[in-house]
Design an enzyme around this catalytic site. Structure first.
Site, short mmCIF file in Angstrom:
data_model
loop_
_atom_site.label_atom_id
_atom_site.label_comp_id
_atom_site.label_asym_id
_atom_site.label_seq_id
_atom_site.Cartn_x
_atom_site.Cartn_y
_atom_site.Cartn_z
N ARG A 194 -7.80 9.08 1.30
CA ARG A 194 -8.93 8.17 1.06
C ARG A 194 -9.84 8.11 2.28
O ARG A 194 -11.06 8.30 2.18
CB ARG A 194 -8.41 6.75 0.75
CG ARG A 194 -9.53 5.69 0.76
CD ARG A 194 -8.98 4.29 0.66
NE ARG A 194 -8.18 3.88 1.79
CZ ARG A 194 -8.66 3.27 2.88
NH1 ARG A 194 -9.96 3.02 2.98
NH2 ARG A 194 -7.86 2.92 3.87
N ARG A 195 -9.26 7.83 3.44
CA ARG A 195 -10.08 7.71 4.64
C ARG A 195 -10.77 9.02 4.98
O ARG A 195 -11.94 9.04 5.38
CB ARG A 195 -9.22 7.23 5.81
CG ARG A 195 -8.81 5.76 5.69
CD ARG A 195 -7.81 5.38 6.76
NE ARG A 195 -7.50 3.95 6.75
CZ ARG A 195 -6.33 3.43 7.10
NH1 ARG A 195 -5.34 4.25 7.47
NH2 ARG A 195 -6.14 2.13 7.06
N LYS A 212 0.83 -1.21 0.00
CA LYS A 212 0.00 0.00 0.00
C LYS A 212 0.86 1.26 0.00
O LYS A 212 0.44 2.31 -0.50
CB LYS A 212 -0.92 -0.01 1.23
CG LYS A 212 -1.91 1.15 1.29
CD LYS A 212 -2.84 1.04 2.48
CE LYS A 212 -2.13 1.30 3.78
NZ LYS A 212 -3.08 1.44 4.93
N ASP A 213 2.07 1.15 0.54
CA ASP A 213 2.96 2.30 0.66
C ASP A 213 3.97 2.42 -0.48
O ASP A 213 4.88 3.25 -0.42
CB ASP A 213 3.74 2.22 1.99
CG ASP A 213 2.83 2.32 3.19
OD1 ASP A 213 1.76 2.95 3.09
OD2 ASP A 213 3.18 1.74 4.25
N CYS A 266 -0.55 10.61 -4.45
CA CYS A 266 -0.97 10.15 -3.13
C CYS A 266 -1.93 11.12 -2.44
O CYS A 266 -2.46 10.82 -1.38
CB CYS A 266 0.24 9.90 -2.24
SG CYS A 266 1.31 11.33 -2.04
N ARG A 293 0.28 6.08 16.98
CA ARG A 293 -1.09 6.57 16.74
C ARG A 293 -2.03 6.18 17.86
O ARG A 293 -2.89 6.97 18.27
CB ARG A 293 -1.58 6.06 15.39
CG ARG A 293 -1.02 6.87 14.21
CD ARG A 293 -1.52 6.36 12.88
NE ARG A 293 -0.75 5.20 12.44
CZ ARG A 293 -1.04 4.49 11.36
NH1 ARG A 293 -2.11 4.78 10.65
NH2 ARG A 293 -0.27 3.47 11.01
N ARG A 296 -0.34 10.87 12.58
CA ARG A 296 0.72 10.14 11.90
C ARG A 296 1.54 9.35 12.90
O ARG A 296 1.47 9.55 14.10
CB ARG A 296 1.63 11.10 11.13
CG ARG A 296 0.97 11.65 9.87
CD ARG A 296 1.91 11.71 8.67
NE ARG A 296 2.67 10.49 8.52
CZ ARG A 296 4.01 10.42 8.58
NH1 ARG A 296 4.72 11.51 8.77
NH2 ARG A 296 4.63 9.28 8.43
#
Length: 315
Positions: free
Chosen positions: A141-142, A90-91, A251, A165, A159
């Site tokens: 996205r979130r 994903k990264d 991104c 987190r 972050r």
């Protein structure tokens, strides 16, 4: 076990130094040992601190994007300081340098997001959160998805690695956050948070997938990795990444894409693109039954999308 190709030993496995990345590197070691009967001392994990791990006060989209997760590993791989690099896919940038080859993907874990709330809040879904709740995330996205579901919610920047987190959440910097179920499970945090319905919060492309790269001209290592490649995962994630490549954007562009295998054996790709505030979107799906199917879905969604969405992508 497979016949072991001639390789340099120890095989040096590059990874980010975060606890989650290290856990994924150890999964890769276990897979290689199981596939080839390697002795543990034939494999060496080489942890590195990525630029993205050093920046904690800004969204990475503002200062360089996904390459901040891969820059150090890429340089080490290119210089033959390491032989393979293990990534949370994903990264990883959609378009990769031709010097590197994605030799294997491990079997994908749960691709969904989990909602985690601070003490004093009772909620198991985004819909249950109190009016005006602050949801911590650094993901466009979130942020777009939660605004689409609940326009009253306030996305705030959160972050750091998983432990950081969670600590920030406990300290009251946000009322809730969304974390990848796969990452929590790989850290042994099976009871943390509540998985969200993928039909409501469609996952990010490649979420839950671990990718293992080597130098494209390193045939021995490519052969080694081929034995641990999970083909169904590789095909589904490749479809998601082909969708992103055709879509364009970067991104900062809010996009969700998830390919999954249906009961009839077909591969279905669900996708959604958003405006920054989540107010506008375009959604669709396609069966991945030919090479251009994922790209065709990207073109169709861009054609259907209002300008507030389309302008965020540069296909």
């Amino acid at each position: 076990m497979t016949d072991l190709p001639t390789i340099k030993q120890p095989l040096r496995i590059g990874t980010r130094a975060s606890p989650l990345a290290m856990a994924q590197a150890h999964m890769t070691v276990a897979a290689l040992i199981a596939a080839h009967g390697l002795a543990p001392e034939a494999l060496e994990i080489v942890p590195m601190t990525a630029t993205g791990d050093r920046i904690q006060d800004r969204a990475l989209a503002e200062v360089g994007g996904k390459e901040l997760w891969t820059r150090e590993l890429d340089a080490a791989l290119d210089a033959a300081v390491i032989d393979i690099a293990v990534h949370s896919l994903k990264d990883v940038e959609t378009l990769r340098d031709a010097r590197f080859a994605l030799g294997a993907m491990l079997e994908r874990a749960d691709p969904r997001d989990r909602l985690v709330v601070r003490e004093g809040i009772a909620a198991t879904s985004v819909a249950d959160l109190p009016h005006g709740a602050r949801l911590g995330t650094s993901s466009p996205r979130r942020a777009a998805q939660i605004r689409r579901i609940r326009a009253d919610l306030e996305p705030v920047l959160l972050r750091g690695n998983v432990a950081t987190r969670l600590a920030k959440l406990a300290a009251g910097e946000a009322d809730a956050t969304l974390l990848a179920a796969a990452g929590l499970d790989r850290l042994g945090m099976h009871a943390v948070g509540t998985a969200q319905d993928a039909a409501v919060l469609l996952p990010a492309a490649s979420q839950g997938a671990i990718g293992i790269e080597c130098r494209a001209d390193d045939g021995g290592t490519l052969a080694l990795l081929r034995a641990i490649d999970h083909a169904p995962t590789h095909r589904s994630v490749a479809a998601e990444r082909a969708f992103l490549a055709a879509l364009g954007g970067d991104c900062r562009s809010p996009v969700a894409a998830h390919a999954h295998w249906c009961d009839d054996g077909m591969l279905r790709l669900d996708a959604e693109i958003f405006s920054e505030d989540g107010a506008d979107h375009a959604v669709g799906h396609a069966l991945i039954d030919h090479d251009d199917a994922a790209a065709a879905l990207a073109r169709r969604l861009l054609g259907d999308a209002p300008d507030t969405v389309r302008r965020l992508f540069a296909a």
